[in-house]
Scaffold this motif. Structure first.
Motif, short mmCIF file in Angstrom:
data_model
loop_
_atom_site.label_atom_id
_atom_site.label_comp_id
_atom_site.label_asym_id
_atom_site.label_seq_id
_atom_site.Cartn_x
_atom_site.Cartn_y
_atom_site.Cartn_z
N ARG A 4 -3.32 7.71 0.35
CA ARG A 4 -3.47 6.94 1.59
C ARG A 4 -3.70 5.46 1.33
NH1 ARG A 4 -7.88 10.69 4.30
NH2 ARG A 4 -6.74 12.60 3.99
N LYS A 5 -4.50 5.15 0.31
CA LYS A 5 -4.81 3.74 0.03
C LYS A 5 -3.57 3.01 -0.47
CE LYS A 5 -7.87 0.46 -0.10
NZ LYS A 5 -8.57 0.01 1.11
N THR A 65 4.61 -5.95 -0.42
CA THR A 65 4.48 -4.90 0.57
C THR A 65 5.75 -4.76 1.40
OG1 THR A 65 3.65 -6.38 2.28
CG2 THR A 65 2.02 -5.45 0.76
N ASN A 116 -10.71 5.40 -2.45
CA ASN A 116 -10.65 4.04 -1.93
C ASN A 116 -9.94 3.11 -2.92
OD1 ASN A 116 -11.08 2.08 -0.02
ND2 ASN A 116 -13.06 1.49 -0.85
N ALA A 134 -0.59 3.70 0.46
CA ALA A 134 0.19 3.51 1.68
C ALA A 134 -0.39 2.37 2.52
CB ALA A 134 0.23 4.81 2.49
N ALA A 135 -1.72 2.32 2.63
CA ALA A 135 -2.36 1.28 3.44
C ALA A 135 -2.11 -0.12 2.85
CB ALA A 135 -3.86 1.55 3.54
N ILE A 136 -2.19 -0.23 1.54
CA ILE A 136 -2.01 -1.54 0.90
C ILE A 136 -0.56 -2.01 0.97
CG2 ILE A 136 -1.99 -2.68 -1.36
CD1 ILE A 136 -4.57 -1.20 -2.00
N THR A 137 0.37 -1.10 0.74
CA THR A 137 1.78 -1.49 0.66
C THR A 137 2.53 -1.43 1.98
OG1 THR A 137 2.55 0.74 0.17
CG2 THR A 137 1.90 -0.64 -1.71
N GLY A 138 2.05 -0.60 2.90
CA GLY A 138 2.78 -0.40 4.15
C GLY A 138 3.87 0.65 4.02
N ASP A 180 -6.89 -3.35 -5.64
CA ASP A 180 -6.35 -4.52 -4.97
C ASP A 180 -7.28 -5.69 -5.28
OD1 ASP A 180 -5.47 -6.52 -3.29
OD2 ASP A 180 -5.50 -5.29 -1.47
N PRO A 235 -5.75 2.55 -4.64
CA PRO A 235 -4.38 3.05 -4.62
C PRO A 235 -4.12 3.91 -5.85
CG PRO A 235 -4.43 0.72 -5.20
CD PRO A 235 -5.83 1.11 -4.85
N SER A 272 4.87 4.44 3.57
CA SER A 272 4.27 5.77 3.72
C SER A 272 4.64 6.65 2.53
CB SER A 272 4.78 6.43 5.01
OG SER A 272 6.15 6.78 4.86
#
Length: 160
Positions: free
Chosen positions: A45-46, A98, A28, A48-52, A129, A30, A54
């Motif tokens: 994955r985190k 991002t 959980n 990717a989720a924070i920055t947008g 974050d 980055p 992939s």
């Protein structure tokens, strides 16, 4: 010659490597990795989720030049360079923008990655974050300033 013990040992190492990869991917926080040239070789994955961005979009790209804003490229590059020299850094804060050009504040720990022969092979970065924390602190500071203005105004003599 019986190589059962060697095969068992290799199977156990493979299982451990797979477990570590699962932990990195599911974390959980980055997590990213770069090789000795600064190119991304890990992106969970985190991140990717924070920055947008992939994993596919970042793998093999220059982390600093491609994903760090120009005004922070030198300082982030220095932290990563030091980690490549074996000097790890904790609690380094920098803004990341991002894919949708939003600012995200990251608190980074950069650790040296070494191969089995102890030769440096790259850096792993584990971030946090802290955007919401920084936004809250800025709001508290603004409220404190507003309160100070109210107090000063209340103490001002009123002439009529």
């Amino acid at each position: 010659q019986d190589i059962t013990a060697i095969n068992d040992s290799q199977a156990e190492l493979s299982r451990l490597a797979n477990d570590l990869q699962l932990v990195i991917e599911a974390a959980n926080a980055p997590i990213f990795g770069i090789d000795t040239n600064g190119f991304v070789n890990e992106w969970n994955r985190k991140a990717a989720a924070i920055t947008g961005f992939s994993r596919e979009e970042v793998m093999g790209k220059d982390l600093v030049r491609r994903f760090i804003t120009p005004e922070y490229q030198d300082s982030v590059g220095e932290v990563l360079h030091k980690a490549l020299q074996g000097e790890e850094t904790a609690n380094f804060e920098f803004p990341l923008f991002t894919k949708s050009n939003e600012r995200v504040d990251i608190l980074l720990n950069a650790a040296t990655r070494r191969g089995t022969d102890e030769v440096v092979v790259g850096v792993v970065g584990v971030g946090q974050d802290i955007t919401a924390i920084n936004d809250s602190q800025a709001e508290l500071s603004r409220l404190a300033n507003d309160l100070q203005l109210v107090i000063e105004a209340a103490n001002a003599p009123i002439f009529g």
